[in-house]
Write an enzyme that holds these catalytic residues in place. Structure first.
Site, PDB file in Angstrom:
ATOM      1  N   SER A 428      72.753  37.653  35.232  1.00 48.80           N
ATOM      2  CA  SER A 428      73.738  38.555  35.838  1.00 48.80           C
ATOM      3  C   SER A 428      75.111  38.374  35.217  1.00 48.80           C
ATOM      4  O   SER A 428      75.982  39.211  35.391  1.00 48.80           O
ATOM      5  CB  SER A 428      73.814  38.298  37.346  1.00 48.80           C
ATOM      6  OG  SER A 428      74.140  36.957  37.589  1.00 48.80           O
ATOM      7  N   HIS A 449      69.254  43.740  33.957  1.00 50.12           N
ATOM      8  CA  HIS A 449      69.893  43.118  35.119  1.00 50.12           C
ATOM      9  C   HIS A 449      69.591  43.912  36.389  1.00 50.12           C
ATOM     10  O   HIS A 449      70.097  45.014  36.583  1.00 50.12           O
ATOM     11  CB  HIS A 449      71.406  43.024  34.882  1.00 50.12           C
ATOM     12  CG  HIS A 449      72.136  42.395  36.020  1.00 50.12           C
ATOM     13  ND1 HIS A 449      73.433  42.681  36.332  1.00 50.12           N
ATOM     14  CD2 HIS A 449      71.729  41.488  36.951  1.00 50.12           C
ATOM     15  CE1 HIS A 449      73.807  41.990  37.386  1.00 50.12           C
ATOM     16  NE2 HIS A 449      72.780  41.265  37.783  1.00 50.12           N
TER      17      HIS A 449
END
Ligand SMILES: CCCCCCCCCCC[C@H](O)CC(=O)SCCNC(=O)CCNC(=O)[C@H](O)C(C)(C)COP(=O)(O)OP(=O)(O)OC[C@H]1O[C@@H](n2cnc3c(N)ncnc32)[C@H](O)[C@@H]1OP(=O)(O)O
Length: 725
Positions: A428, A449
Site C-alpha cells: 500500500s 493495490h
C-alpha cells in the site's frame, strides 16, 4: 449518421400496419435530444399515416435504452446546450403525443430499460420484455430525478411502496420481477420479442388486449392518508441517509404532488423540479463521477495502442492474511482458479478459513447458494511452496509491509513462475522499484493495490513503474473489470495516489488536536461533511499498527511535510491500538459501538509536551467549516502534488481514487472537483496563511501556488507533467 448528431431513430412500417421505431444511439441507445426529436417526428408521421394502425418502440442491438443521454445534463450545466422548454419532452412529447395518441404503442424491451428508457416504455400501452432485462429508475444516483414521467407512472404501475424502493435505491429489477409487479406485460425469448410486441399492439387495436394508459391507473395507489404516511416515512429515511442532498426530497415532492393533486399536476411538478435539480452542486458532482468512473480505464499510451488483454487462467496469492484472503475471495468469486501460498500449515489453514468465512457470510445473508459456495471454494488451493506456481499467469504478493521480505519473494518468483507471468504486489505504500530491486523482469512488475476488505471495496490501484509494460497494465485492467473493481492506473511512488492523499488528512487531524481542537468534534464535522467516519474513528478501525507502519514510510520519504505526532505511538505503548483492542481514540463495547473516552486527554497532553505544541485558542474554537478546510485543504495540496508529478494521469482519476479509496462523498465530485468548486485562489491563500503561522505541513506546493495565483482550475490538464509513468 451526421457526425454532429448524437443518435437517431428509424421507423419501418410493416404490411401488418405496425410501425416499428428503433432507438439507435450506441452503445446503450441513450436518449439524446437528437433521438428524442427524431422519435417525435416518427410518431407524428406514424399517427398521420393511414397504413399505420399501431406502433412498437424498440432499441437497436439488444438494448432498449440506458436512459436520457447523461452528457446532455453536463452540456446544460456548462451552458453549451440550450434547455428545452420545461415539460417539452415529458409532457408535450411523451404524454400528449405518445401516451394520449389514438394509436396504441407497445415497448419491446431487450437488455435494459433504465431511467428515461423505462419512462418512455411506461408511457406505452404495454411492455414486452426479454428474460433478465434490467428495468430501473437510477436517476437519483446521478443527482437528477426521473424526469420523463417516472415519478407518476411507476407508482401507478407497481404500487407506491415498490416504486419508492426502486427510485430511492436506484436499483433495477429483472424482467421476471417486473412481470410479477405489473410493470411488464409479458416476458418472451429474444427471438420472439418483436413478433410478440407487434401482435400485442394489433390486439390492443382490436380490443383483444386492454389499452392501458399508465398515467390514469389508480388501482395500485393506496388511499390518500396511507400514501401520505408512506411518503412521510420515506422522507424521514431519506433525510437520515442523504442529509446533504436535496434532490431525493425534491423527487418525493413531485411524487406526492401527483398522488394528492392528480397525475397531470404531478407531471408539471416533476418537470419543474427536474429542471431545478440540474443546477445543484451535488448533481454536478454526481454526473462528473459517472463519467470519471468510466474514464479510469482510458489510459493514454496504454489503452489506445490496440493491445488485447491476455487470458489470465490461474492466479497465485502469497500471504493469506486479511488482504491476501480478501483478494483470493474477490478472484474466486469471479471464477479465477487461485493458489494461496503461506509459510506453514497453521497460517495456510487460517488463510483458507478467512476466505471460507467471507463466502459463508454471503450464504448466511442469502446472496449465495450452498452449491455456489462449494463450487467457488473448489477454485481455491493451498500451497506451502512455489512448485505449483509453474503455470500461473499472475502472482499477487500480499505479505506484511517489509521491504526485504518482499524483495526475497520477488526474486523467488522470477525463478519459479513462467516468463509471461505478471508479478504484482499489493503493497500500500512501498516503492515498487525497491520491491523489484533483486529482480530482472522489471517489465512485468506492477502494483495491484486493493483496499480492505478486498472482496468488498470497489477500488483497485494499478501501480506502474517506468518499466511496467503496457501489456501488463491492459491485462490487469481486464482482471479488474472481471472482478468488478474500478481500476485507477497510477505511477509509482511512496503511498501511490490514495495513501498519499490519506496521510495529510489524518495528520491534519492530529495537528489540530495537539493544538487544542476536540477530536470528537473533528470526527463529527467530517462525518457531517459526508465522509463515512472521521479521521480518529478511522484510525481506530484501521488499527494503530498499520497507522504507524504507514507513517514510518511517509516520514522517511516526505520528511519536510510530515507532522510528527506522538499521540498514536503513546497509545500503542499502552496497548490501546484501536478498535481491535477495544480502546483507541474511542472506547468500544461488545457490539463495537464507539463512545468517547475521557482518558484520551492524557495522551494528547503527553504528545503535546513531547512536540512542544501549545494550545491555540483559535484552533480550540474552530467552526465546522474551518475544521473541514484545515483537514481537507492539505489533502487537496497533496492531490495537486500527485497530479503535477504525473502519478495520476487525469485529475478525474484522483476524484475516483478519493471517493472509492478514502470514502470522499461522491456528491462532492471527488477531491479535485470539490477543490475547484471552492476555487484554487481561496485554497492557496488559506494554506499559505496557515503555513506562515503553523509551519511547512500546510505549505502550498508549487503547482497549487501557480494555479492559485491565477485562480486557475486545479483539474485542468497538466502540461508536460514530470511523468513518472
Ligand atoms: C428545462 C428542463 C431541462 C431538462 C433537460 C431535459 C430533461 C431531462 C429529463 C431526464 C429524464 C430522465 O429521467 C433522466 C435519465 O434518464 S438519466 C439516465 C438514467 N440512466 C442511467 O443512469 C444509466 C446509466 N448507465 C449505466 O448504468 C450503465 O452504463 C449501463 C447502461 C447499465 C451499461 O453498463 P456497462 O455495460 O457496464 O457499460 P458502461 O457503464 O461502461 O457504459 C458504456 C458506455 O455507455 C455510456 N453510457 C451509459 N449510459 C449512458 C447514458 N444514459 N447517457 C450517456 N452515456 C451513457 C457510458 O458513459 C460508457 O461510455 P464510454 O464507453 O464512452 O465510457
Amino acid at each position: 449518421m451526421d457526425s454532429r448528431t448524437k443518435g437517431k431513430t428509424v421507423m419501418e412500417v410493416g404490411g401488418d400496419g405496425v410501425a416499428v421505431i428503433t432507438l439507435i444511439n450506441p452503445p446503450v441507445n441513450s436518449l439524446s435530444f437528437d433521438v428524442l426529436y427524431n422519435l417525435k417526428s416518427n410518431y407524428e408521421e406514424a399517427l398521420s399515416r393511414n397504413d399505420v394502425k399501431a406502433i412498437v418502440i424498440t432499441g437497436a442491438k439488444g438494448k432498449f435504452s440506458g436512459g436520457f443521454d447523461i452528457s446532455g445534463f453536463s452540456e446544460i450545466q456548462k451552458g453549451t446546450m440550450k434547455e428545452p422548454k420545461v415539460g417539452f419532452i415529458s409532457i408535450d412529447i411523451i404524454t400528449d403525443l405518445l401516451e394520449a395518441a389514438r394509436k396504441p404503442s407497445v415497448a419491446a424491451i431487450d437488455g435494459l430499460a433504465l431511467g428515461g428508457g423505462l419512462e418512455l416504455s411506461m408511457a406505452c400501452h404495454a411492455r414486452i420484455s426479454t428474460p433478465g432485462a434490467q428495468l430501473g429508475l437510477p436517476e437519483l444516483q446521478l443527482g437528477v430525478i426521473p424526469g420523463f414521467g417516472g415519478t407518476q407512472r411507476l407508482p401507478r404501475l407497481v404500487g407506491l411502496t415498490k416504486a419508492l424502493e426502486m427510485i430511492l435505491t436506484s436499483k433495477p429489477v429483472r424482467a421476471e420481477e417486473g412481470h410479477s409487479l405489473g410493470l411488464i406485460d409479458a416476458v418472451v425469448p429474444s427471438a420472439e420479442l418483436l413478433t410478440t410486441a407487434r401482435r400485442w399492439a394489433l390486439d390492443i387495436v382490436e380490443r383483444r388486449k386492454p389499452w392501458i394508459t399508465s398515467l390514469l391507473k389508480t388501482d395500485k395507489l393506496p388511499p390518500l392518508g396511507e400514501a401520505r404516511e408512506i411518503l412521510k416515512f420515506a422522507r424521514g429515511q431519506t433525510r437520515k441517509q442523504a442529509p446533504n442532498m436535496k434532490h431525493p426530497l425534491m423527487c418525493l415532492d413531485a411524487l406526492e404532488m401527483g398522488i394528492v393533486s392528480g397525475p397531470r399536476v404531478g407531471l408539471e411538478k416533476e418537470a419543474e423540479v427536474g429542471s431545478q435539480v440540474i443546477s445543484l452542486d451535488t448533481t454536478k458532482g454526481l454526473i462528473h463521477v459517472f463519467f470519471s468512473q468510466r474514464g479510469t480505464v482510458k489510459v493514454p499510451g496504454v489503452t489506445d495502442r490496440g493491445l488485447m488483454p491476455r487470458k489470465i487462467k490461474k492466479v497465485a496469492i502469497i500471504g493469506g492474511g486479511l488482504m491476501g484472503s480478501g483478494i483470493a475471495t474477490a478472484l474466486i468469486l469471479s471464477n479465477y482458479p487461485v493458489i494461496l501460498k503461506e509459510v506453514n500449515e497453521k497460517f495456510l489453514e487460517a488463510g483458507i478459513g478467512r476466505v471460507k468465512a467471507n463466502l459463508q457470510s454471503r450464504v448466511r445473508k442469502g446472496s449465495m447458494s450452498k452449491e455456489k459456495f462449494e463450487k467457488t471454494m473448489s477454485l481455491l488451493k493451498g500451497s506451502l511452496d512455489y512448485e505449483s506456481f509453474r503455470d500461473v499467469d499472475m502472482v499477487i504478493e500480499a505479505v506484511i509491509e517489509n521491504i526485504s521480505l518482499k524483495q526475497q519473494i520477488f526474486a523467488d518468483l522470477e525463478k519459479y513462475c513462467p516468463q509471461h507471468c505478471i508479478l504484482a504486489s499489493n503493497t500500500s505504500t512501498i516503492d515498487l522499484n525497491k520491491i523489484g530491486e533483486r529482480t530482472k523482469s522489471q517489465d512485468r512488475i506492477v502494483g495491484a493495490h486493493f483496499f480492505s476488505p478486498a472482496h468488498v471495496m470497489p477500488l483497485l490501484e494499478i501501480v506502474r513503474t517506468n518499466h511496467t509494460s503496457a501489456q501488463v497494465i491492459v491485462d490487469l485492467l481486464d482482471v479488474g473489470k472481471k472482478i468488478k473493481k474500478t481500476p485507477v492506473v497510477v505511477g509509482n511512488c511512496t503511498g501511490f495516489a490514495v495513501n498519499r492523499m490519506f496521510f495529510p488528512y489524518t495528520q491534519a487531524a492530529m495537528f489540530l488536536v495537539e493544538r487544542g481542537a476536540d477530536p470528537y468534534l473533528i470526527d463529527s464535522a467530517v462525518s457531517k461533511f459526508g465522509m463515512p467516519m472521521g479521521p480518529f474513528r478511522l484510525c481506530d478501525l484501521v488499527g494503530f499498527g498499520v497507522a504507524i507502519a504507514t507513517a514510518t514510510q511517509f516520514i522517511e520519504n516526505f520528511p519536510e511535510r510530515t507532522y510528527k505526532s506522538m499521540i498514536i505511538p503513546l497509545m500503542q505503548e499502552d496497548k490501546r491500538a484501536g478498535e481491535a483492542t477495544r480502546k483507541g481514540f474511542y472506547l468500544y463495547d461488545d457490539k463495537r459501538k464507539a463512545k468517547p473516552d475521557p482518558e484520551l486527554k492524557k495522551y494528547i497532553e503527553k504528545a503535546r509536551s513531547i512536540s512542544g505544541a501549545n494550545v491555540d485558542p483559535k484552533l480550540v474554537k474552530l467552526s465546522e467549516k474551518e475544521i473541514i478546510e484545515m483537514t481537507f485543504f492539505p489533502v487537496v495540496n497533496e492531490a495537486c502534488r500527485v497530479f503535477a508529478e504525473g502519478i495520476a494521469v487525469k485529475a478525474a482519476d484522483l476524484d475516483i481514487a478519493a471517493i472509492m479509496g478514502m470514502g470522499f462523498p461522491p456528491y462532492r465530485g471527488g477531491i479535485m472537483f470539490w477543490a475547484d468548486s471552492i476555487g484554487s485562489k481561496y485554497i492557496y491563500s488559506r494554506l499559505d496563511e496557515w503555513s506562515k503561522t503553523y509551519g511547512d505541513f500546510f505549505k502550498p506546493c508549487a503547482f497549487l501556488a501557480e494555479r492559485g495565483s491565477k485562480g486557475a482550475p486545479l483539474s485542468a490538464p497538466v502540461e508536460q507533467a514530470r511523468s513518472r509513468l
